[in-house]
Design a protein around this motif. Structure first.
Motif, PDB file in Angstrom:
ATOM      1  N   LEU A 231      -9.049   0.418  -7.043  1.00 55.29           N
ATOM      2  CA  LEU A 231      -8.715   1.425  -8.053  1.00 55.29           C
ATOM      3  C   LEU A 231      -7.882   0.848  -9.193  1.00 55.29           C
ATOM      4  O   LEU A 231      -7.926   1.370 -10.312  1.00 55.29           O
ATOM      5  CB  LEU A 231      -7.993   2.600  -7.392  1.00 55.29           C
ATOM      6  N   HIS A 232      -7.128  -0.224  -8.950  1.00 52.70           N
ATOM      7  CA  HIS A 232      -6.308  -0.780 -10.038  1.00 52.70           C
ATOM      8  C   HIS A 232      -7.164  -1.462 -11.107  1.00 52.70           C
ATOM      9  O   HIS A 232      -6.641  -1.868 -12.146  1.00 52.70           O
ATOM     10  CB  HIS A 232      -5.243  -1.744  -9.494  1.00 52.70           C
ATOM     11  N   HIS A 262       4.281  -0.919  -9.703  1.00 53.00           N
ATOM     12  CA  HIS A 262       5.104  -2.134  -9.784  1.00 53.00           C
ATOM     13  C   HIS A 262       5.176  -2.589 -11.243  1.00 53.00           C
ATOM     14  O   HIS A 262       4.558  -1.985 -12.128  1.00 53.00           O
ATOM     15  CB  HIS A 262       4.506  -3.238  -8.901  1.00 53.00           C
ATOM     16  N   ASP A 263       5.933  -3.665 -11.476  1.00 55.86           N
ATOM     17  CA  ASP A 263       6.110  -4.140 -12.857  1.00 55.86           C
ATOM     18  C   ASP A 263       5.664  -5.585 -13.027  1.00 55.86           C
ATOM     19  O   ASP A 263       6.155  -6.290 -13.904  1.00 55.86           O
ATOM     20  CB  ASP A 263       7.573  -3.977 -13.297  1.00 55.86           C
ATOM     21  N   HIS A 264       4.718  -6.041 -12.218  1.00 55.39           N
ATOM     22  CA  HIS A 264       4.205  -7.410 -12.334  1.00 55.39           C
ATOM     23  C   HIS A 264       3.155  -7.458 -13.453  1.00 55.39           C
ATOM     24  O   HIS A 264       1.944  -7.475 -13.201  1.00 55.39           O
ATOM     25  CB  HIS A 264       3.618  -7.880 -11.011  1.00 55.39           C
ATOM     26  N   GLY A 277      -0.535  -0.650 -10.168  1.00 56.19           N
ATOM     27  CA  GLY A 277      -0.280   0.181  -9.009  1.00 56.19           C
ATOM     28  C   GLY A 277      -0.230   1.662  -9.347  1.00 56.19           C
ATOM     29  O   GLY A 277      -0.484   2.070 -10.491  1.00 56.19           O
ATOM     30  N   PHE A 278       0.109   2.480  -8.331  1.00 55.58           N
ATOM     31  CA  PHE A 278       0.101   3.930  -8.480  1.00 55.58           C
ATOM     32  C   PHE A 278       1.272   4.539  -7.716  1.00 55.58           C
ATOM     33  O   PHE A 278       1.658   4.047  -6.656  1.00 55.58           O
ATOM     34  CB  PHE A 278      -1.203   4.524  -7.918  1.00 55.58           C
ATOM     35  N   VAL A 307       1.938  -2.338  -0.439  1.00 57.57           N
ATOM     36  CA  VAL A 307       0.572  -1.857  -0.279  1.00 57.57           C
ATOM     37  C   VAL A 307       0.640  -0.445   0.291  1.00 57.57           C
ATOM     38  O   VAL A 307       1.372  -0.176   1.234  1.00 57.57           O
ATOM     39  CB  VAL A 307      -0.245  -2.773   0.654  1.00 57.57           C
ATOM     40  N   LYS A 308      -0.135   0.457  -0.291  1.00 57.63           N
ATOM     41  CA  LYS A 308      -0.189   1.836   0.170  1.00 57.63           C
ATOM     42  C   LYS A 308      -1.594   2.176   0.668  1.00 57.63           C
ATOM     43  O   LYS A 308      -2.594   1.686   0.132  1.00 57.63           O
ATOM     44  CB  LYS A 308       0.185   2.803  -0.958  1.00 57.63           C
ATOM     45  N   ILE A 309      -1.639   3.036   1.675  1.00 57.61           N
ATOM     46  CA  ILE A 309      -2.896   3.604   2.161  1.00 57.61           C
ATOM     47  C   ILE A 309      -2.816   5.100   1.947  1.00 57.61           C
ATOM     48  O   ILE A 309      -1.947   5.777   2.501  1.00 57.61           O
ATOM     49  CB  ILE A 309      -3.126   3.288   3.646  1.00 57.61           C
TER      50      ILE A 309
END
Length: 328
Positions: A231-232, A262-264, A277-278, A307-309
């Motif tokens: 999705l990213h 995140h801020d990468h 990210g979200f 990491v999110k699920i």
């Protein structure tokens, strides 16, 4: 499928061989020609007859045309199912035919080897950048285990793996699914996935080129939809999830694996990430707007990137008890 056309199409030794080869794996026309030891134009004529009879079907990936058998238990066609059983029985009972099929299958080893070599070469060219990204988040094995646990013991049914990449998710969940469609927009990645998945039963896996904002499937086809680290890359995540919802059956499930916000910023340039990210709220809102009931998210935060699920159930019939525990 007309019986007269079917029987005429099968009335040739080469076409019988082709059908048995396609029962083992999808093959390009050129690969079939290599196995059969015949010219590509001659093989193409045989393929055309089988496709016209509804026994095989073509699908294009860039300049390549792949063939798959269109008979078997999962097709829901009684004549096709009978043809599949007949050919399998013939290989068991007819010694000459069995010998010919065994010789053909030995030639498939060369095809598999060539695919694996090409996949290894592709991975070697990109290994450094992928290793760099892996170092930023929880180990892949840990993420896979948590995803496996999150989906639980419920049957996965017809599973769509959107953005299959290397095919790892399709490989992981193949034993729990009735049938898997592995979709990717990239021809390079589809070839990598094909090499990884080529030893799975041919009637259990299907590789398709396509875009996640215009899925080439009818509505309500899938019981489970998976977007693993996909999705990213979406310019419009809402459009991607709307399409996913369209092809998900009522009470079907979606699983999204991606990074928390995140801020990468370097990931935009080095890895073509469109979204950094979200947040949980963003995914929850996207799921609800698409027609899913969201569940409580799962976090794996053993790295610089969390990491999110995120799970959801397609609204249409009452959600399961576990999925009703949505985030408020």
């Amino acid at each position: 499928m007309k019986i007269e056309t079917t029987m005429r199409a099968l009335a040739d030794p080469t076409r019988l061989r082709i059908m048995r080869l396609l029962s083992a794996m999808e093959l390009a026309v050129g690969e079939l020609a290599q196995v059969l030891g015949q010219s590509q134009p001659r093989v193409s004529r045989h393929v055309a007859i089988l496709c016209d009879a509804g026994l095989a079907e073509r699908h294009r990936e860039g300049s390549w045309v792949f063939l798959r058998a269109s008979v078997g238990n999962e097709r829901g066609n009684p004549v096709g199912e009978a043809v599949s059983r007949l050919l399998a029985t013939a290989e068991r009972e007819d010694d000459a035919f069995a010998t010919m099929c065994a010789d053909d299958r030995r030639q498939l080893k060369n095809i598999r080897g060539a695919r694996e070599e090409n996949a290894a070469s592709y991975f070697a060219r990109h290994a450094d950048e992928w290793d760099e990204l892996r170092q930023l988040h929880s180990p892949d094995q840990q993420v896979e285990e948590r995803l496996f646990q999150a989906l639980g013991e419920e049957p996965l049914g017809q599973l769509l793996d959107i953005g299959t990449g290397s095919g790892r998710m399709a490989e992981l969940f193949a034993p729990q699914a009735d049938h898997i469609v592995a979709l990717d927009k990239s021809l390079d990645m589809l070839r990598v996935a094909r090499a990884k998945l080529q030893n799975l039963p041919s009637d259990g896996i299907e590789l398709v080129q396509g875009d996640f904002v215009a899925l080439p499937f009818q509505a309500h086809r899938f019981d489970t939809v998976l977007l693993h680290q996909v999705l990213h890359f979406a310019q419009d995540p809402a459009a991607a999830l709307t399409e996913a919802a369209r092809v998900t059956r009522p009470a079907g499930r979606i699983a999204i694996v991606d990074f928390a916000a995140h801020d990468h910023e370097e990931l935009r340039d080095r890895h073509a990430h469109v979204r950094l990210g979200f947040t949980d709220k963003a995914i929850r809102d996207l799921l609800r707007e698409a027609g899913y009931q969201p569940a409580k998210p799962i976090a794996l935060d053993e790295g610089e990137l969390t990491v999110k699920i995120w799970l959801g159930t397609r609204i249409g019939v009452p959600a399961s008890t576990d999925q009703k525990e949505a985030v408020r």
